[in-house]
Design an enzyme around this catalytic site. Structure first.
Site, short mmCIF file in Angstrom:
data_model
loop_
_atom_site.label_atom_id
_atom_site.label_comp_id
_atom_site.label_asym_id
_atom_site.label_seq_id
_atom_site.Cartn_x
_atom_site.Cartn_y
_atom_site.Cartn_z
N GLY A 102 0.82 -1.20 0.00
CA GLY A 102 0.00 0.00 0.00
C GLY A 102 0.85 1.25 0.00
N SER A 103 0.32 2.32 0.57
CA SER A 103 0.99 3.62 0.50
C SER A 103 2.16 3.71 1.48
CB SER A 103 -0.02 4.72 0.82
OG SER A 103 -0.35 4.71 2.20
N GLU A 144 5.59 -3.43 0.94
CA GLU A 144 5.69 -3.14 -0.50
C GLU A 144 4.94 -1.82 -0.70
OE1 GLU A 144 5.17 -2.25 -3.43
OE2 GLU A 144 6.34 -3.44 -4.46
N LEU A 145 5.69 -0.75 -0.88
CA LEU A 145 5.09 0.58 -0.84
C LEU A 145 5.11 1.23 -2.23
CD1 LEU A 145 6.67 1.67 2.57
CD2 LEU A 145 4.54 0.43 2.14
N CYS A 147 1.97 -0.44 -8.95
CA CYS A 147 3.13 0.09 -8.20
C CYS A 147 4.29 0.43 -9.12
CB CYS A 147 3.58 -0.92 -7.15
SG CYS A 147 2.37 -1.19 -5.84
N GLU A 198 3.81 9.45 -6.23
CA GLU A 198 3.24 8.33 -6.98
C GLU A 198 1.88 8.74 -7.51
OE1 GLU A 198 2.75 3.54 -6.48
OE2 GLU A 198 2.23 4.78 -4.75
#
Length: 480
Positions: free
Chosen positions: A234-235, A254-255, A288, A382
């Site tokens: 996520g963020s 996992e950003l 992502c 992002e």
């Protein structure tokens, strides 16, 4: 008949049973805004039930032979394969993912569970030569990997089946139990998975699905001592918060990313542009590693831009259930509004909107920006929308500097015909993965995947995720 339409009111899945929640919230299609289902909004007490179910089942899973865990995962992969059209439709309806893209995700999900089944049988340690050190003579030592116990998995909306598989698959393969909190917009894929895991033979309590608020479900998973690991996609803001609160829990994060590509001077533009357009606008850029920044050598810039804009304007925008659709709705109206504001911000900093920049309902038309200032939000944050910037650079070295000038570092790509340039870029790019002669959006499901800086910590990819879901134990026999 779709699982979505069997019952509009869904239930929590806890300890192998479907349970009504005290609270519900409506789930709407991102594309049509029609009501899809009513989704349970779990309370702290309901999350506690799920954690306790997983905790009580942890020994059953840890003691299960690896071949049995592998068989369950094989059964699951086969069941998804049989129901692949239904699975793709669920994704298309809940996430507005174009149906052909959804079918690709389902195919990848099947592969992910097959990889997990294979790795379940390969989990091993090593022997340690104790006599390599004085005083170690006459001793036999080896390591084993043991499951952590309860895994708290928090997953995003953009790959509601495959990113769940990247957490559930290795957790089962390693002998752990799971409490899953799927994204609020895409829980139907996880309910579908729960049904199939039951049929595949997973013991009750080993997999639990609790939907609801991150401040309720997520916070409980992070705070509860029975949960030994949090795996989150996520963020960066949420991920950093999890890291700060998790204490000694194992954490994989996992950003975000603002993935970039460098195009060298002697590259065949016509050959690579279709691939670049796919990388920029696949699933509306909500990936992502979506291609967000492109730095093109000045000798190739004009021809690249012209070809890229032409290909972008040929994309078909519309209903995700239409097989002709390339780009559909963003996940929410707020994301459309944010994206338009970011485009305006880029224009205020001197950027040119070469195509797109407008919206229709929840659809943001594919947008190409030129001459974007590095401080603009569409460059340094992002974007998670169908927006890509193309800037001119004088050299590959300048491109490398611009790629690295980012708080993120997930993956980056470079197209070049020069092997020395490729090797130099592979060393200098500060990211988790470097793609030579490909876009940074490339991923297959057994490769190590993860980033540096604010793109996260830890690695996914089944073999690598399993290592992070197990504890290394050393055993020494003294034969003296």
């Amino acid at each position: 008949m779709s699982v979505i339409n069997k019952t509009i009111k869904k239930q929590l899945f806890i300890n192998g049973e479907w349970l009504n929640s005290k609270e519900y919230t409506p789930l709407f299609s991102p594309y049509s805004r029609e009501l899809i289902a009513e989704i349970p909004f779990a309370t702290v007490e309901e999350v506690d039930l799920a954690i306790e179910a997983a905790y009580q089942t942890r020994n059953t899973m840890s003691e299960m032979p690896s071949h049995q865990r592998a068989k369950i995962l094989e059964n699951l992969a086969n069941l998804i394969e049989k129901l692949s059209d239904e699975a793709a439709k669920i994704i298309a309806e809940e996430a507005a993912k174009p149906i052909n893209t959804a079918k690709v995700e389902v195919a990848r999900t099947i592969q992910t569970y097959k990889f997990a089944a294979e790795e379940a049988k390969r989990l091993s340690g090593e022997t340690i030569p104790m006599d390599a050190a004085p005083g170690g003579e006459g001793r036999l030592a080896y390591t084993v990997r043991e499951p952590l116990g309860v895994i708290g998995a928090i997953t995003p909306f953009n790959f509601p089946m495959n990113l769940v598989a990247h957490k559930v698959g290795p957790a089962i393969a390693a002998g752990n139990t799971i409490v899953l909190k799927p994204a609020s917009q895409t829980p139907l894929s996880s309910y579908f998975l729960a049904e199939l895991l039951q049929e595949a033979g997973l013991p009750s309590g080993a997999f639990n699905v609790v939907t609801g608020s991150g401040t309720v479900v997520g916070e409980k998973l992070i705070a509860d001592d029975r949960v030994k690991k949090i795996t989150f996609t996520g963020s960066p803001e949420v991920g950093i918060g999890i890291r700060n609160k998790a204490g000694l829990k194992h954490v994989t994060l996992e950003l975000g990313s603002n993935a970039a590509l460098i195009v060298d001077r002697n590259v065949d533009v016509e050959k690579i542009v279709p691939r670049c357009v796919t990388g920029a606008f696949g699933f509306q850029g909500q990936v992502c590693i979506s291609l967000q920044r492109i730095y093109v050598h000045k000798d190739n810039y004009n021809s690249f831009v012209e070809s890229f804009i032409k290909a972008t304007e040929n994309l078909i925008v519309g209903d995700p259930l239409d097989s002709q659709t390339d780009v559909s709705a963003l996940i929410s109206s707020k994301d459309v509004e944010r994206s338009l504001n970011w485009i305006e911000d880029a224009k205020q900093h001197g950027a040119i909107v070469a195509t797109g920049g407008t919206s229709e309902g929840n659809i943001l038309n594919p947008t190409v920006l030129l001459g974007v200032d590095a401080t603009s939000k569409v460059s340094c944050q992002e974007v998670f929308a169908p927006i890509v910037l193309i800037n001119k650079v004088d050299s590959v070295e300048e491109g490398i500097d611009l790629v690295n000038d980012s708080r993120f570092g997930l993956q980056a790509g470079i197209y070049t015909e020069n092997i020395h340039t490729a090797m130099h870029a592979s060393k200098k790019l500060h990211v988790g993965g470097v793609l030579i002669n490909d876009i940074p959006t490339f991923r297959v499901d057994h490769m190590p995947y993860g980033g540096v800086k604010e793109s996260g910590v830890g690695r996914e990819g089944i073999k690598y995720a399993i290592k992070e879901m197990t504890e290394l134990k050393l055993v020494i026999f003294n034969n003296n």
